[in-house]
Design a protein around this motif. Structure first.
Motif, PDB file in Angstrom:
ATOM      1  N   LYS A  51      -0.209   1.529   3.008  1.00 15.82           N
ATOM      2  CA  LYS A  51      -1.405   1.858   2.218  1.00 15.82           C
ATOM      3  C   LYS A  51      -1.008   2.712   1.021  1.00 15.82           C
ATOM      4  N   SER A  91      -0.497   5.514  -1.584  1.00 16.62           N
ATOM      5  CA  SER A  91      -0.559   6.960  -1.449  1.00 16.62           C
ATOM      6  C   SER A  91      -0.598   7.600  -2.832  1.00 16.62           C
ATOM      7  N   ASP A  94       2.922   3.727   5.146  1.00 13.62           N
ATOM      8  CA  ASP A  94       2.474   2.881   6.249  1.00 13.62           C
ATOM      9  C   ASP A  94       1.631   1.704   5.752  1.00 13.62           C
ATOM     10  N   LEU A 130       3.623   3.410  -1.172  1.00 12.84           N
ATOM     11  CA  LEU A 130       2.773   3.020  -0.045  1.00 12.84           C
ATOM     12  C   LEU A 130       3.274   3.692   1.221  1.00 12.84           C
ATOM     13  N   GLU A 163       4.777  -6.593   7.267  1.00 12.22           N
ATOM     14  CA  GLU A 163       4.388  -5.206   7.528  1.00 12.22           C
ATOM     15  C   GLU A 163       3.761  -5.040   8.914  1.00 12.22           C
TER      16      GLU A 163
END
Length: 508
Positions: free
Chosen positions: A457, A459, A455, A453, A346
């Motif tokens: 993180k 959601s 980016d 997720l 990532e």
């Protein structure tokens, strides 16, 4: 008539039909062709008659320098319904094989060959067909045609290396394992008498069948010897696609290359291969897809050369990252976080690089059962079950990873925005205020949590706490910036499925 004789006569009738016209070969008895090179480079024709009965007819031809593979299809007419011509080959220095009349298509390269033929040097030689006329009637004249194709460095299969046809037709999510070892490097299994021995390749293919996989890549360390067995096994295992692979095992990290049988030097620091950048370039020039293996593994006495410590720029040169293998999954089973390699991948996505996340069991023991071959499973949406389609789909990012390896789990994502349809791995150009409509269907995951997720993180807007049967719709509105959206399915807090992203405003 004994059954074995009936079968032999039937086989002979199939490979040499009673017709004076050119033979029509079955799909399995044709040569795999290079992409964009359907026409043969050379066509040799001639005739034989009763004067050639039980004799050998030499038909010479030249293979130019630089050719790394030859593929030959021999057909002939049977005006008497009885003519049989065997195909043998000499390379100007040595005997290279004999067909035994059970095949009309022959492939030889420097690392592998059709069964009953031998691999070795190809180009820059004066070859000769050795046509053995086993039978022809009095007064009969048979016309033979030998089509010959020359492969050169960088040629890639139009369909597959070891099969001239897709094993299955139609777009689907195909299940596979992209990291496997056999007795051709450091894979072991028990012999019939219970001794631990280097495991024959067919045991890995059997294990793939037991795991209900559609494709596998055998990636023995720094080796090319396993391609010969794969070429022999593929016609028999016509329900499991065999993709040539190789684990380039260096002191700066390990990388799998897929889709070529050409030798690429793994010896970093040699004149032929000074550094990792050159090795990746050479692999691409050979037509291979390149994937970094277990990038976060240690690189010390615990696992010499396993972790990726090559210059940082090389991470952006590859096509894929192996973000999940059995080692990561065993960590999860022990209650630890299995996502270290995902985080490394990532970090590259955050730089704007569209690199595909894949899985591979890294299996060395076919006797591990469900925790062996196919654990995890890489699931690829391809146009058909062929090497070209699978590798093209991996390059495009149409991939999710089943971390359980259990058959029966499915996942599909349909995305639509501004008149464009797509799926996992595709990129959408969205201005601020435009909406990406995503429809997800996850089979075998009822009651599980779907985590979206953004980016990297979680959601809340893209998360479903309890999946139901059927489709789930998740709209997302763009702010005009560059983003990526991927999904995980979790059961009891453990990840069982992870996807590649849907990209927004990444471009090419």
């Amino acid at each position: 008539m004994p059954a074995i004789l009936r079968r032999a006569l039937l086989a002979l009738a199939l490979v040499a039909p009673a017709t004076s016209h050119a033979q029509t070969l079955p799909a399995w008895d044709k040569v795999p062709l290079a992409k964009g090179k359907e026409a043969p480079d050379l066509v040799l024709t001639g005739t034989v008659d009763r004067a050639n009965y039980q004799r050998n007819v030499a038909v010479p031809f030249t293979v130019p320098k630089g050719v790394t593979r030859i593929a030959i299809e021999l057909t002939y007419t049977r005006p008497d319904g009885k003519t049989v011509i065997n195909l043998g080959l000499f390379d100007g220095e040595r005997f290279r094989g004999w067909s035994g009349s059970n095949k009309h298509a022959v492939v030889l390269d420097e690392t592998s060959a059709t069964p009953s033929f031998t691999a070795g040097p190809i180009g820059g030689r004066r070859w000769s067909l050795d046509l053995g006329v086993s039978y022809i009637d009095e007064g009969a004249t048979s016309t033979y045609t030998a089509k010959i194709w020359f492969w050169r460095p960088g040629d890639v299969p139009a369909v597959s290396t070891f099969s001239p046809e897709p094993l299955k037709a139609g777009r689907a999510w195909y299940r596979g394992d992209l990291h496997l070892h056999t007795g051709d490097s450091d894979g072991f299994c028990d012999s019939r008498r219970g001794r631990s021995i280097p495991c024959p390749i067919y045991r890995t293919v059997d294990a793939a069948e037991n795991a209900r996989l559609d494709f596998i890549a055998i990636t023995d360390h720094n080796n090319v010897g396993h391609y010969n067995a794969m070429r022999e096994l593929q016609p028999f295992y016509d329900d499991v696609l065999l993709i040539p692979g190789r684990e380039m095992t260096t002191e700066q990290g390990h990388a799998n290359i897929f889709g070529t049988t050409d030798y690429v030097d793994h010896r970093l620091g040699e004149k032929t291969m000074p550094d990792m950048t050159t090795m990746i370039d050479a692999s691409h020039k050979a037509g291979a897809l390149v994937s970094i293996n277990h990038p976060g593994a240690p690189n010390d006495h615990r696992c010499r050369g396993c972790g990726w410590i090559a210059p940082a720029a090389t991470r952006g040169m590859v096509d894929a990252f192996e973000v999940m293998n059995a080692g990561n999954l065993w960590k999860q089973l022990a209650g630890a976080d299995p996502m270290e390699d995902v985080a490394i991948w990532e970090a590259e996505i955050a730089k704007g690089r569209r690199i595909t996340a894949i899985g591979g069991s890294d299996n060395h023991d076919t006797q591990l059962g469900r925790m062996g071959v196919g654990f995890p499973t890489t699931v690829v949406r391809a146009e058909n079950l062929s090497e070209r389609a699978i590798l093209d789909a991996i390059a495009a990012g149409h991939v999710w990873i089943d971390m359980t390896g259990k058959p029966g789990r499915s996942f599909d994502l349909a995305a639509r925005a501004v008149g464009k349809d797509g799926t996992i791995g595709d990129d959408f150009a969205l201005a601020a205020g435009q909406t990406l409509e995503m429809t997800i269907e996850a089979g075998g995951s009822k009651g599980a949590t779907l985590v979206g997720l953004l980016d990297g993180k979680p959601s809340p807007a893209l998360t479903v706490n309890a999946l139901a049967d059927g489709q789930t719709s998740l709209p997302w509105t763009s702010d005009g910036g560059r983003h990526w959206i991927r999904f995980e399915v979790r059961e009891g807090g453990k990840r069982v499925l992870i996807t590649n992203p849907v990209y927004v405003n990444f471009g090419s």
